[in-house]
Write an enzyme that holds these catalytic residues in place. Structure first.
Site, mmCIF file in Angstrom:
data_model
loop_
_atom_site.group_PDB
_atom_site.id
_atom_site.type_symbol
_atom_site.label_atom_id
_atom_site.label_comp_id
_atom_site.label_asym_id
_atom_site.label_seq_id
_atom_site.Cartn_x
_atom_site.Cartn_y
_atom_site.Cartn_z
ATOM 1 N N ARG A 228 0.842 -1.184 0.000
ATOM 2 C CA ARG A 228 0.000 0.000 0.000
ATOM 3 C C ARG A 228 0.885 1.244 0.000
ATOM 4 O O ARG A 228 2.000 1.227 0.541
ATOM 5 C CB ARG A 228 -0.904 0.030 1.254
ATOM 6 C CG ARG A 228 -2.121 -0.880 1.132
ATOM 7 C CD ARG A 228 -3.103 -0.337 0.098
ATOM 8 N NE ARG A 228 -4.239 -1.211 -0.160
ATOM 9 C CZ ARG A 228 -4.286 -2.146 -1.122
ATOM 10 N NH1 ARG A 228 -3.256 -2.344 -1.913
ATOM 11 N NH2 ARG A 228 -5.370 -2.850 -1.311
ATOM 12 N N HIS A 276 -1.302 0.839 -9.949
ATOM 13 C CA HIS A 276 -1.986 -0.153 -9.107
ATOM 14 C C HIS A 276 -2.581 -1.279 -9.967
ATOM 15 O O HIS A 276 -3.783 -1.545 -9.925
ATOM 16 C CB HIS A 276 -3.085 0.520 -8.253
ATOM 17 C CG HIS A 276 -3.485 -0.284 -7.067
ATOM 18 N ND1 HIS A 276 -3.832 0.275 -5.853
ATOM 19 C CD2 HIS A 276 -3.616 -1.623 -6.886
ATOM 20 C CE1 HIS A 276 -4.144 -0.688 -5.002
ATOM 21 N NE2 HIS A 276 -4.028 -1.850 -5.600
HETATM 22 P P1 NDP Z 1 -2.121 -11.930 3.827
HETATM 23 O O1 NDP Z 1 -3.032 -11.419 4.881
HETATM 24 O O2 NDP Z 1 -2.336 -13.304 3.303
HETATM 25 O O3 NDP Z 1 -0.605 -11.872 4.359
HETATM 26 C C1 NDP Z 1 -0.102 -10.796 5.100
HETATM 27 C C2 NDP Z 1 1.315 -11.143 5.538
HETATM 28 O O4 NDP Z 1 1.857 -9.988 6.191
HETATM 29 C C3 NDP Z 1 1.370 -12.291 6.565
HETATM 30 O O5 NDP Z 1 2.486 -13.116 6.314
HETATM 31 C C4 NDP Z 1 1.549 -11.551 7.886
HETATM 32 O O6 NDP Z 1 2.252 -12.285 8.879
HETATM 33 C C5 NDP Z 1 2.383 -10.365 7.456
HETATM 34 N N1 NDP Z 1 2.256 -9.276 8.417
HETATM 35 C C6 NDP Z 1 1.159 -8.589 8.786
HETATM 36 N N2 NDP Z 1 1.457 -7.685 9.737
HETATM 37 C C7 NDP Z 1 2.776 -7.816 9.974
HETATM 38 C C8 NDP Z 1 3.672 -7.180 10.860
HETATM 39 N N3 NDP Z 1 3.266 -6.219 11.709
HETATM 40 N N4 NDP Z 1 4.967 -7.565 10.854
HETATM 41 C C9 NDP Z 1 5.401 -8.553 10.032
HETATM 42 N N5 NDP Z 1 4.586 -9.214 9.153
HETATM 43 C C10 NDP Z 1 3.294 -8.838 9.134
HETATM 44 O O7 NDP Z 1 -2.145 -10.852 2.647
HETATM 45 P P2 NDP Z 1 -1.918 -11.093 1.079
HETATM 46 O O8 NDP Z 1 -0.646 -11.798 0.891
HETATM 47 O O9 NDP Z 1 -3.128 -11.649 0.455
HETATM 48 O O10 NDP Z 1 -1.812 -9.565 0.572
HETATM 49 C C11 NDP Z 1 -0.813 -8.700 1.060
HETATM 50 C C12 NDP Z 1 -1.088 -7.269 0.632
HETATM 51 O O11 NDP Z 1 -0.784 -7.087 -0.745
HETATM 52 C C13 NDP Z 1 -2.534 -6.790 0.720
HETATM 53 O O12 NDP Z 1 -2.888 -6.457 2.054
HETATM 54 C C14 NDP Z 1 -2.533 -5.592 -0.192
HETATM 55 O O13 NDP Z 1 -2.172 -4.443 0.545
HETATM 56 C C15 NDP Z 1 -1.466 -5.917 -1.199
HETATM 57 N N6 NDP Z 1 -2.040 -6.198 -2.530
HETATM 58 C C16 NDP Z 1 -1.695 -5.388 -3.577
HETATM 59 C C17 NDP Z 1 -2.181 -5.625 -4.834
HETATM 60 C C18 NDP Z 1 -1.753 -4.785 -5.982
HETATM 61 O O14 NDP Z 1 -2.311 -4.946 -7.076
HETATM 62 N N7 NDP Z 1 -0.792 -3.909 -5.817
HETATM 63 C C19 NDP Z 1 -3.097 -6.737 -5.105
HETATM 64 C C20 NDP Z 1 -3.384 -7.535 -3.954
HETATM 65 C C21 NDP Z 1 -2.875 -7.259 -2.713
HETATM 66 P P3 NDP Z 1 1.651 -13.664 9.496
HETATM 67 O O15 NDP Z 1 1.755 -14.673 8.373
HETATM 68 O O16 NDP Z 1 2.550 -13.963 10.611
HETATM 69 O O17 NDP Z 1 0.226 -13.364 9.867
HETATM 70 C C1 OXD Z 2 -6.002 -5.612 -3.500
HETATM 71 C C2 OXD Z 2 -5.431 -4.691 -4.439
HETATM 72 O O1 OXD Z 2 -5.928 -5.354 -2.303
HETATM 73 O O2 OXD Z 2 -5.753 -4.796 -5.623
HETATM 74 O O3 OXD Z 2 -6.525 -6.641 -3.921
HETATM 75 O O4 OXD Z 2 -4.636 -3.842 -4.072
#
Ligand code: NDP
Ligand code: OXD
Length: 313
Positions: A228, A276
């Site tokens: 983000r 994005h």
């Molecule tokens: P998930 O919820 O599956 O994974 C999040 C990961 O982040 C987990 O491994 C979690 O740790 C880790 N995490 C969360 N908080 C912390 C912290 N404080 N310190 C360390 N690690 C942390 O999310 P996704 O993989 O599905 O998606 C990730 C992000 O990608 C989305 O939230 C979105 O912002 C972004 N995104 C962007 C897109 C784009 O087109 N640019 C498209 C889709 C998503 P743990 O495993 O220990 O819980």
């Molecule tokens: C999502 C994104 O969160 O597109 O799926 O950023």
């Protein structure tokens, strides 16, 4: 009872137009409405949300479920009037995960094989060899090892990169050196030639891509931000690029989207900007998870990918 698409979108947006057509084709009896044409508020049972306008969700007294049309929920949780008893499910699909893996792999290869520098050389018609680091020693650090981060880490490891990952809880992933928690963050960063942000936006992760983080990397490292915009302290990136601490950045997400016309990122020679588009998912492919979730909710079956509001993801 009705399902409402609640999104501040351009009505001609092709992704949404296709999604609406495909949902209607697949489930002809679905009472699908598109905000602001909600009909009677008490008829809204499920909301499909993407950048939802604030304060609207609370006006639906019979709301039972919110489905995020993205992988993330930060723009839903930001609503101070969000009813707190309603489950929120996020969208996870194979196609979205593959798109993210493609995007990040492309960006890593562009940096490792120094394509940005070759483009600059091309513009000045210079024929020059630039040495490269072998993938086995070009360490890529993935911040976030969730659905997307895990797949990205495995794909990069499979094509020969040295891969490290950092998450909140401990993990063991074959071929990936895993770190967790704030206390291991700097240790994780120490050898990363490139970092990829795939964290959710939460109070703990906001501003994590900052001066302190960049200083803990080897000089001349690269940044790929697909998480983000608010993960990044933009001024710190510009200073780190000026000093050479960061050699280049590939940015897909921004604090303000669309990125304002006069923003310095647009013309920076060491920044790649994309609007994005890393992983929107294909409309035809997200229809199934959406309809499955609606069915589960209506039949009282357990829901998958429900977010934990206390963690924020
Ligand atoms: P998930 O919820 O599956 O994974 C999040 C990961 O982040 C987990 O491994 C979690 O740790 C880790 N995490 C969360 N908080 C912390 C912290 N404080 N310190 C360390 N690690 C942390 O999310 P996704 O993989 O599905 O998606 C990730 C992000 O990608 C989305 O939230 C979105 O912002 C972004 N995104 C962007 C897109 C784009 O087109 N640019 C498209 C889709 C998503 P743990 O495993 O220990 O819980
Ligand atoms: C999502 C994104 O969160 O597109 O799926 O950023």
């Amino acid at each position: 009872m009705a399902v409402l698409i609640l999104a501040e979108i351009d009505p001609t947006d092709p992704w949404f137009a296709q999604l609406i057509t495909k949902l209607k084709n697949r489930k002809a009896d679905l009472d699908l409405r598109v905000w602001p044409e909600c009909g009677k508020p008490e008829e809204i049972e499920i909301v499909l949300a993407w950048l939802p306008p604030l304060g609207v969700m609370q006006t639906f007294p019979n709301l039972k479920l919110i489905i995020s049309l993205g992988a993330s929920v930060d723009r839903i949780l930001v609503d101070p009037d969000l009813p707190n008893h309603i489950p929120i499910v996020r969208l996870v699909s194979e196609g979205k995960t593959w798109q993210m893996a493609e995007y990040v792999t492309l960006a890593v290869l562009l940096f490792q094989r120094r394509f940005m520098e070759y483009q600059a050389l091309q513009r000045s018609r210079r024929w020059k060899y630039l040495p490269v680091l072998d993938a086995r020693v070009f360490t890529v650090g993935i911040l976030g090892l969730g659905v997307l981060g895990l797949t990205v880490a495995k794909k990069l490891a499979a094509i020969g990169f040295a891969v490290r990952g950092w998450s909140r809880s401990p993990k063991a992933i074959a071929g990936v050196e895993c770190f967790h928690g704030r206390e291991q963050f700097k240790l994780f960063l120490r050898t990363c030639q490139a970092i990829v942000c795939l964290l959710p936006l939460t109070p703990e992760t906001e501003g994590i891509l900052c001066h302190d983080t960049f200083s803990a990397l080897p000089t001349g490292a690269y940044l790929i931000n697909v998480g983000r915009g608010k993960h990044l302290v933009e001024a710190d990136l510009l200073s780190a690029l000026d000093s050479g601490q960061i050699a280049g950045a590939c940015l897909d997400v921004f604090d303000t989207e669309p990125l304002p016309n006069d923003h310095p990122f647009w013309s920076h020679p060491h920044i790649i900007v994309t609007p994005h588009i890393a992983a929107p998912g294909m409309p035809e492919e997200v229809v199934d998870p959406i309809l499955d979730t609606i069915n589960c909710s209506r039949e009282g079956r357990p829901l998958e990918y429900v977010i934990d509001r206390n963690r924020g993801y």
